[in-house]
Design an enzyme around this catalytic site. Structure first.
Site, mmCIF file in Angstrom:
data_model
loop_
_atom_site.group_PDB
_atom_site.id
_atom_site.type_symbol
_atom_site.label_atom_id
_atom_site.label_comp_id
_atom_site.label_asym_id
_atom_site.label_seq_id
_atom_site.Cartn_x
_atom_site.Cartn_y
_atom_site.Cartn_z
ATOM 1 N N GLU A 1 0.886 -1.172 0.000
ATOM 2 C CA GLU A 1 0.000 0.000 0.000
ATOM 3 C C GLU A 1 0.915 1.211 0.000
ATOM 4 O O GLU A 1 1.630 1.441 0.976
ATOM 5 C CB GLU A 1 -0.874 0.008 1.250
ATOM 6 N N CYS B 1 -1.931 8.682 3.559
ATOM 7 C CA CYS B 1 -1.749 8.257 2.160
ATOM 8 C C CYS B 1 -2.975 8.573 1.312
ATOM 9 O O CYS B 1 -2.861 8.760 0.112
ATOM 10 C CB CYS B 1 -1.450 6.765 2.124
HETATM 11 P P1 NAD Z 1 9.151 4.539 3.653
HETATM 12 O O1 NAD Z 1 8.925 3.672 2.462
HETATM 13 O O2 NAD Z 1 10.382 5.356 3.707
HETATM 14 O O3 NAD Z 1 9.150 3.672 5.014
HETATM 15 C C1 NAD Z 1 8.086 2.794 5.359
HETATM 16 C C2 NAD Z 1 8.657 1.612 6.166
HETATM 17 O O4 NAD Z 1 9.558 0.881 5.341
HETATM 18 C C3 NAD Z 1 9.454 2.025 7.402
HETATM 19 O O5 NAD Z 1 9.199 1.101 8.441
HETATM 20 C C4 NAD Z 1 10.904 1.913 6.925
HETATM 21 O O6 NAD Z 1 11.811 1.671 7.978
HETATM 22 C C5 NAD Z 1 10.813 0.715 5.995
HETATM 23 N N1 NAD Z 1 11.868 0.670 4.975
HETATM 24 C C6 NAD Z 1 12.534 1.705 4.420
HETATM 25 N N2 NAD Z 1 13.423 1.258 3.502
HETATM 26 C C7 NAD Z 1 13.305 -0.091 3.476
HETATM 27 C C8 NAD Z 1 13.935 -1.129 2.732
HETATM 28 N N3 NAD Z 1 14.877 -0.868 1.817
HETATM 29 N N4 NAD Z 1 13.557 -2.404 2.946
HETATM 30 C C9 NAD Z 1 12.594 -2.689 3.838
HETATM 31 N N5 NAD Z 1 11.957 -1.758 4.591
HETATM 32 C C10 NAD Z 1 12.302 -0.476 4.412
HETATM 33 O O7 NAD Z 1 7.847 5.416 3.761
HETATM 34 P P2 NAD Z 1 7.629 6.726 4.642
HETATM 35 O O8 NAD Z 1 8.117 7.881 3.891
HETATM 36 O O9 NAD Z 1 8.121 6.501 6.017
HETATM 37 O O10 NAD Z 1 6.017 6.751 4.698
HETATM 38 C C11 NAD Z 1 5.291 7.640 3.932
HETATM 39 C C12 NAD Z 1 4.857 7.009 2.627
HETATM 40 O O11 NAD Z 1 4.006 5.914 2.904
HETATM 41 C C13 NAD Z 1 4.043 7.948 1.767
HETATM 42 O O12 NAD Z 1 4.418 7.811 0.410
HETATM 43 C C14 NAD Z 1 2.629 7.475 1.969
HETATM 44 O O13 NAD Z 1 1.763 7.807 0.909
HETATM 45 C C15 NAD Z 1 2.815 6.007 2.134
HETATM 46 N N6 NAD Z 1 1.700 5.402 2.865
HETATM 47 C C16 NAD Z 1 0.826 4.605 2.184
HETATM 48 C C17 NAD Z 1 -0.270 4.060 2.854
HETATM 49 C C18 NAD Z 1 -1.293 3.186 2.138
HETATM 50 O O14 NAD Z 1 -2.068 2.516 2.793
HETATM 51 N N7 NAD Z 1 -1.297 3.176 0.814
HETATM 52 C C19 NAD Z 1 -0.465 4.334 4.207
HETATM 53 C C20 NAD Z 1 0.452 5.140 4.846
HETATM 54 C C21 NAD Z 1 1.543 5.668 4.168
#
Ligand code: NAD
Length: 540
Positions: free
Chosen positions: A278, A312
């Site tokens: 997501e 999001c």
């Molecule tokens: P992000 O992708 O940087 O991080 C999300 C999670 O992934 C964190 O726990 C992080 O530690 C982990 N992560 C980061 N790099 C990784 C890797 N290489 N391998 C495995 N895990 C890794 O996202 P963010 O910036 O913290 O969150 C905001 C984003 O999330 C926005 O783009 C938002 O739209 C999206 N979001 C989507 C939803 C949905 O349901 N579609 C809900 C909430 C947030």
């Protein structure tokens, strides 16, 4: 997009004798409850460097959280796998009863959970409370629907009476969940609820900035009766702990940015392990000419600035029909300027601070870039360090040119751009002109006209006369993104069944022994053809 990885969000402190290179000394803040929760992280031993979790409320240190390793994840996966074997043997009714009790416990502990969410995320209380409500609804939904959705189902066979077929739903094993910081309760636990209902173990990596709520939520699940060790939390860096989870789990549920989602898709694909992602959005709202202006302004305020826009499914683009554009802009700007801003743990402010310096930087960059390229600020536009270190006013832009970063790029903050359009066709075309496709909204006095417009929008959820909550809270229907906004769905039957493998058990009847297979292939083909002709009179 943004990063809240341990090395950027705070100091790291060596707790044991072998600190990681680069670890710096910090002091453990005196918050006994948070320190107690930190000791619940699933580690092989205590010898780990630690990371300081900072509160967006005032920028103070909340506590120290261990930075897990690959070995910690390997051990957590193995432990969850051991517990899962017994869990898979429990009846779906027993699992449902635990989830139903959990829903009650979440409500009983609502104020404490809201405190934790506010402390580590900074959001205002109303949106913290939305997480409590969401988790309660999700647990109740899967407790009620789960047993029926997971029951063995008789399926039609090609030759009824001669072959009987049942479909079973077998848990995947251990589900790895990687969650972001913007909904510390909903996004850490909501997906786990469905995975557990389906008979799986869970290993979760919450975002490094928001681990406390997830740890407390697991405690409450255990209090409700979940076997200890079935759901484990490992904190640490995404590229270390997250990657190790992807390399060992039997299914991966990821919520976060599209950029990280693409990496996770590749890593899961390399192991032929299924996943759901997501991801981000650049969600549009269409406002028609028959709308009640005051109502539209009220709804848009929530749609754009709930959770400080760090949602999001938040609206970041508004396409409003020319006839009502000026009046809508005035009313929306007024409603936005009237929002009570503030940073505190409590029910006072309507909008809280951003969650991190990275979030503030992105917000500033988008506003500054757009204004430099010709956009006008209709409301807000400024950081508010007087309220909290990472506070930014809710901001409305108009006259945003196509070359501005905010025109296509997700801000993930309290920033929305308004574009007046000549007609609905133009609004729909502009709304669909994006690589994202998570959520959309239509504000329209005539609901059936609104639904007709909704059908033309390319997004996984569309809310008519609402911003996001109507679709998100409709748990019986799946939600998720198209385009770079996601793969797979959460909620509904699919949100549960994705955590299972289907197994087809088909039994050949002894009656078939009476029908000897002719030795000559031609005679076999003719007899089978006669049987297939009869088949059209049988139900499938
Ligand atoms: P992000 O992708 O940087 O991080 C999300 C999670 O992934 C964190 O726990 C992080 O530690 C982990 N992560 C980061 N790099 C990784 C890797 N290489 N391998 C495995 N895990 C890794 O996202 P963010 O910036 O913290 O969150 C905001 C984003 O999330 C926005 O783009 C938002 O739209 C999206 N979001 C989507 C939803 C949905 O349901 N579609 C809900 C909430 C947030």
């Amino acid at each position: 997009m943004t990063t809240t990885e341990p090395h950027t969000a705070g100091t790291t402190t060596p707790k044991g004798p072998t600190p990681t290179t680069g670890a710096r000394q910090g002091s453990a803040p005196e918050r006994p409850e948070l320190n107690r929760l930190a000791r619940r992280v699933d580690l092989l031993d205590d010898d780990r460097p630690q990371h300081t979790v900072m509160s967006p409320i005032d920028g103070s240190a909340l506590g120290l959280m261990p930075i897990g390793t690959v070995d910690d994840v390997t051990a957590a996966l193995a432990g969850a796998r051991r517990a899962q074997r017994m869990w898979a043997e429990t009846s779906t009714k027993e699992r449902a009863a635990i989830l139903a009790d959990y829903a009650d416990l979440v409500l009983d502990h609502r104020e404490e959970l809201c405190d934790l969410i506010q402390l580590e995320n900074g959001k205002s209380r109303a949106w913290a409370f939305e997480e409590v409500a969401d988790t309660t609804i999700t647990a109740r939904y899967y407790a009620k629907k789960g047993p029926r959705l997971l029951a063995e189902t008789k399926r039609a066979s090609a030759f009824p009476g001669l072959i009987t077929t049942i479909e079973r739903r077998v848990p995947k094993g251990v589900v790895g969940i990687i969650s972001p910081w913007n909904y510390p309760l909903s996004l850490a636990v909501g997906d786990a609820i469905a995975a557990l209902m389906a008979g799986n173990g869970v290993v979760i990596k919450p975002d490094s900035q928001t681990p406390y709520t997830a740890l407390r939520a697991v405690e409450l699940l255990e209090q409700a009766g979940l076997p200890k060790g079935l759901m484990r939390v490992v904190t640490g860096q995404g590229r270390v702990v997250g990657t190790a989870i992807i390399e060992g789990a039997d299914y991966v549920m990821f919520t976060g940015s599209s950029e990280t989602g693409a990496k996770i898709a590749q890593q899961s694909a390399a192991r032929l392990v299924d996943f759901s992602a997501e991801l981000g959005g650049k969600n549009a709202m269409v406002i028609t000419d028959d709308i009640d202006i005051e109502r539209a302004a009220r709804l848009a305020t929530i749609a754009c600035f709930a959770n400080s826009g760090q949602l999001c499914i938040s609206i970041e683009r508004i396409y409003v029909l020319q006839e009502v554009a000026a009046r809508f802009m005035d009313a929306f700007a007024e409603a936005t300027a009237a929002l009570r801003l503030g940073a505190e743990v409590g029910y006072g402010p309507e909008m809280g601070p951003l969650a991190s310096q990275d979030q503030l930087d992105k917000m500033r960059e988008h506003v500054t870039d757009a204004v430099a390229k010709g956009a006008r600020v209709l409301s807000g536009g400024n950081a508010r360090p007087d309220l909290a270190p990472w506070f930014h006013e809710p901001t409305i832009l108009v006259d945003v040119p196509e070359n501005a970063d905010v025109y296509r790029g997700e801000t993930f903050g309290p920033l929305v751009s308004i574009y007046p359009v000549a007609n609905v066709d133009e609004a729909v075309a502009a709304a669909n002109d994006t690589e994202y496709g998570l959520n959309a909204s239509v504000l329209c006095n005539n609901a059936s006209r609104g639904r007709a417009i909704a059908r033309r929008l390319q997004a996984g959820t569309v809310n008519v006369n609402d911003g996001y909550a109507a679709a998100w809270s409709s748990l019986d229907a799946p939600m998720g993104g198209v385009g770079v906004s996601g793969v797979g769905r959460r909620h509904g039957a699919v949100g549960l069944l994705k955590y299972t493998e289907s197994q087809n058990i088909s039994t050949r009847s002894h009656l078939l022994d009476l029908v000897q297979r002719p030795s000559h292939p031609k005679e076999y083909a003719e007899r089978l053809s006669a049987a297939l002709r009869l088949q059209k009179y049988l139900p499938f």
